[in-house]
Each structure stands twice: as C-alpha cells, then as structure tokens.
Design an enzyme around this catalytic site. Structure first.
Site, PDB file in Angstrom:
ATOM      1  N   LEU A  11       0.820  -1.219   0.000  1.00  0.00           N
ATOM      2  CA  LEU A  11       0.000   0.000   0.000  1.00  0.00           C
ATOM      3  C   LEU A  11       0.854   1.269   0.000  1.00  0.00           C
ATOM      4  CD1 LEU A  11      -3.015  -0.768   2.394  1.00  0.00           C
ATOM      5  CD2 LEU A  11      -3.014  -0.610  -0.079  1.00  0.00           C
ATOM      6  N   LEU A  32      -8.229  -5.170   3.626  1.00  0.00           N
ATOM      7  CA  LEU A  32      -7.989  -5.617   5.007  1.00  0.00           C
ATOM      8  C   LEU A  32      -6.513  -5.466   5.351  1.00  0.00           C
ATOM      9  CD1 LEU A  32     -10.022  -8.970   4.854  1.00  0.00           C
ATOM     10  CD2 LEU A  32     -10.871  -6.651   5.151  1.00  0.00           C
ATOM     11  N   SER A  36      -2.289  -4.376  12.534  1.00  0.00           N
ATOM     12  CA  SER A  36      -3.604  -4.542  13.160  1.00  0.00           C
ATOM     13  C   SER A  36      -3.585  -4.458  14.686  1.00  0.00           C
ATOM     14  CB  SER A  36      -4.223  -5.874  12.719  1.00  0.00           C
ATOM     15  OG  SER A  36      -3.381  -6.930  13.090  1.00  0.00           O
ATOM     16  N   SER A  77     -12.719   0.174  12.146  1.00  0.00           N
ATOM     17  CA  SER A  77     -12.595  -0.561  13.407  1.00  0.00           C
ATOM     18  C   SER A  77     -13.313   0.154  14.535  1.00  0.00           C
ATOM     19  CB  SER A  77     -11.102  -0.659  13.744  1.00  0.00           C
ATOM     20  OG  SER A  77     -10.913  -0.905  15.120  1.00  0.00           O
ATOM     21  N   GLU A  79     -12.004   0.793  17.092  1.00  0.00           N
ATOM     22  CA  GLU A  79     -10.985   1.687  17.657  1.00  0.00           C
ATOM     23  C   GLU A  79     -11.234   3.137  17.244  1.00  0.00           C
ATOM     24  OE1 GLU A  79      -8.211   1.284  19.773  1.00  0.00           O
ATOM     25  OE2 GLU A  79      -9.203  -0.588  20.279  1.00  0.00           O
ATOM     26  N   TYR A 101      -3.039   3.711  15.665  1.00  0.00           N
ATOM     27  CA  TYR A 101      -3.800   2.778  14.824  1.00  0.00           C
ATOM     28  C   TYR A 101      -5.189   3.353  14.531  1.00  0.00           C
ATOM     29  CZ  TYR A 101      -6.728  -1.302  13.782  1.00  0.00           C
ATOM     30  OH  TYR A 101      -7.621  -2.163  13.216  1.00  0.00           O
ATOM     31  N   ARG A 230      -2.656  -1.849  29.528  1.00  0.00           N
ATOM     32  CA  ARG A 230      -2.690  -0.712  28.595  1.00  0.00           C
ATOM     33  C   ARG A 230      -2.910   0.565  29.387  1.00  0.00           C
ATOM     34  NH1 ARG A 230      -5.452  -3.197  23.396  1.00  0.00           N
ATOM     35  NH2 ARG A 230      -4.095  -5.022  23.339  1.00  0.00           N
ATOM     36  N   PRO A 231      -2.216   1.657  28.995  1.00  0.00           N
ATOM     37  CA  PRO A 231      -2.381   2.912  29.714  1.00  0.00           C
ATOM     38  C   PRO A 231      -3.829   3.416  29.670  1.00  0.00           C
ATOM     39  CG  PRO A 231      -0.769   3.138  27.907  1.00  0.00           C
ATOM     40  CD  PRO A 231      -1.274   1.733  27.875  1.00  0.00           C
ATOM     41  N   GLU A 233      -7.689   2.221  28.748  1.00  0.00           N
ATOM     42  CA  GLU A 233      -8.645   1.192  28.314  1.00  0.00           C
ATOM     43  C   GLU A 233      -9.972   1.875  28.020  1.00  0.00           C
ATOM     44  OE1 GLU A 233      -8.808  -1.893  27.524  1.00  0.00           O
ATOM     45  OE2 GLU A 233      -6.994  -2.830  28.313  1.00  0.00           O
TER      46      GLU A 233
END
Ligand code: GDD
Length: 274
Positions: A11, A32, A36, A77, A79, A101, A230-231, A233
């Site tokens: 890409l 896709l 990730s 996502s 996210e 991300y 994780r810092p 969540e």
C-alpha cells in the site's frame, strides 16, 4: 487454493496498486491490509500512518482511476470510537480514536466516505468490533489464551501471563463478520455499517471458559502482569448493529462460548499433531 491466485502488493507504492487493478479488473475489493495491533501502533507511528492511513488514499485513487465501477470495502474498526461518548456505539456515534492505529484508520474511514460522495464510486466502511477465530495471531488476547491453555493442558507450559483481566470487549466470530463484509458490498446504495454482537465479556470470562473446556481452573494458571496493561482502556466498547440487522439482515450467529470452544479445540488439536 482452487481458483485463487496470490499477487503481492504494498500500500506504500501506487504503481503496484495501479498495475494490479489494470491487470485483474476486480469487481470487488476488500481492503484488510495493514498493521492490526492498536497497542503496538505506539512503537511504529509513521509506518502505521503510511499503510493504514495514506495507503488507503493510494488505493482509492487507483480504484477511481482504473476500476471506477468496482465495489470497495474498507476495514474500519471499533478503535475509531476510542473512549466512546455513548454506549453502545452506532454509525452516528462521534469518533475519538486514542492511539495511532485508530487515528490512521479514521483518516482512511473519512477518505472512503468522501471518495464515495465526490467521485460516486461504490466505496464503504465496515466498522467492525473484535472478531476472532482459530487463525487469530497470538499477540491478541483471545488466541494467546487458547494456545497457552492448550499448552498447559498438555504439560508444555505452566502459566499464562496476561494484562487487565477485567478489560471487556465485544468479541464475535470472524466467519460471521466476513459474511457481513460481503453483504455490505452487495447492498445498494453504498453505506457504512457497525458490526458486532452487542454483548461484552471480560478477559477473565474468556479465560474461565477456555480453561474449563480443558477441565482446568484458570485461577490455577493465570497471572495478572502489569507489563501487559494498557495505559488507556476504553470504558465500554460495544456495538449497536441494529442498522446491519435491519438493512442487511445480518446478525452474529456464533455465540461467545462456541467461539471460545472452537479456538481451544483447534489449538489442542494443532499441538497434539506436532
Ligand atoms: N493483546 C493482549 N495481551 N491484550 C490483553 C492482554 C494481553 O496479555 N491482557 C488483557 N488484554 C486486553 C487488552 O487490554 C484489551 O482490552 C483486550 O484484551 C483486547 O486486546 P487485543 O486482543 O490485543 O485486541 P484489540 O481490542 O486491542 O484490537 C483488536 O480489535 C480491534 C477492534 O476490532 C484488533 O483486531 C484490531 O485490529 C481491531 O481494530
């Protein structure tokens, strides 16, 4: 592979994308590609932005110039929602991604929507929540659990070190979500959809089921380790897929326990066949 042929691409290089579309003239394109792992994206910010963000711009440009009639699916996502402002999240929930991300995916998401509006191409985004299967890489928590549980069962490992056991996710089966991707591309007019089960479970519940499948008690083996915390969540990532249900007739079929059992069973078999 049957009728399938694999052509490598990148890409980061427009020429290769243009040549691939020119040669193969696809009817449907599912993007896709890209890194990730939201957690790992902090260690490779520029690379993630280049592929998951700018790369989608290169691909959309190639699509509109070479195969403007092709249908284009972009893997967005959950996210994008970051620490969400409403629960559950739907197509209209404001985006506020919290890591490189998610930020890169947001750029790609809006570009997909704007290419559809500006150039009239059939481009859309699926905003998918976590989807798992026995093919999941073991840097992700579900496969990390099922593989290690199977190893413990066979006496190949003694413990499983995890981060926050109370972290919750809306986990579904990847096969169901691939069907949703396909249904989205068949639907006219092109539109964006949120895809998830609408139910969350904790990492602890996942462990409980996975170990129980092997007649083990997760409390005897799972160790919570600060190193994997994780810092930030997200408070409550959970999907409202009612639009997909209404418009596409889609809903998740595989239950949470079935998903866990499938993954554990495959991992056990894989290790026994080594
Ligand atoms: N990876 C990992 N390792 N996660 C752990 C661990 C651990 O040891 N212990 C607890 N967790 C928790 C994380 O804190 C997080 O809340 C949850 O498990 C899920 O983490 P991952 O499986 O790494 O997935 P993710 O949610 O960060 O990202 C996945 O889902 C996104 C949404 O669909 C990926 O598939 C992304 O590409 C995708 O966009």
């Amino acid at each position: 592979l049957g009728d399938m042929s694999i052509i490598k691409g990148d890409l980061r290089e427009s020429e290769g994308l243009l040549a691939c579309l020119e040669e193969h003239q696809p009817d449907e394109i599912y993007n896709l590609a890209g890194p990730s792992s939201p957690a790992a994206s902090w260690d490779e910010v520029a690379m993630v932005g280049d592929i998951a963000g700018l790369g989608v711009g290169r691909l959309l440009d190639a699509v509109r110039n070479v195969t403007p009639k092709a249908r284009f699916y972009q893997a967005s996502s959950s996210e994008l929602f970051g620490n969400p402002v409403e629960v559950p999240q739907r197509e209209t929930t404001p985006f506020q991604p919290r890591n490189p991300y998610g930020i890169s995916k947001l750029y790609a998401h809006w570009l997909t929507v704007r290419y559809r509006e500006r150039y009239g191409i059939h481009a859309l985004s699926g905003i998918l929540f976590n989807h798992e299967s026995p093919r999941r890489g073991d840097i992700f928590v579900t496969r990390k659990i099922t593989r290690r549980a199977a190893e413990i069962k066979l006496g190949l490992a003694a413990e499983l070190r995890l981060g926050n056991l109370d972290a919750r996710r809306d986990w579904g089966y990847a096969g169901d979500y691939v069907l949703a991707m396909w249904l989205m591309l068949q639907h006219q007019p092109a539109d964006d959809f949120v895809i998830g089960t609408g139910v969350t479970h904790s990492v602890r519940e996942f462990c409980e089921l996975a170990f129980a499948r092997l007649d083990l008690d997760y409390r005897d083996y799972v160790v919570q380790d600060e190193a994997y915390f994780r810092p930030v969540e997200p408070a409550q990532l959970v999907a409202d897929s009612s639009k997909a249900q209404r418009v596409l007739g889609w809903q998740a079929e595989v239950s949470f326990s079935e998903l866990v059992y499938r993954m554990v069973d495959v991992d056990l078999k894989l290790l026994q066949n080594v």
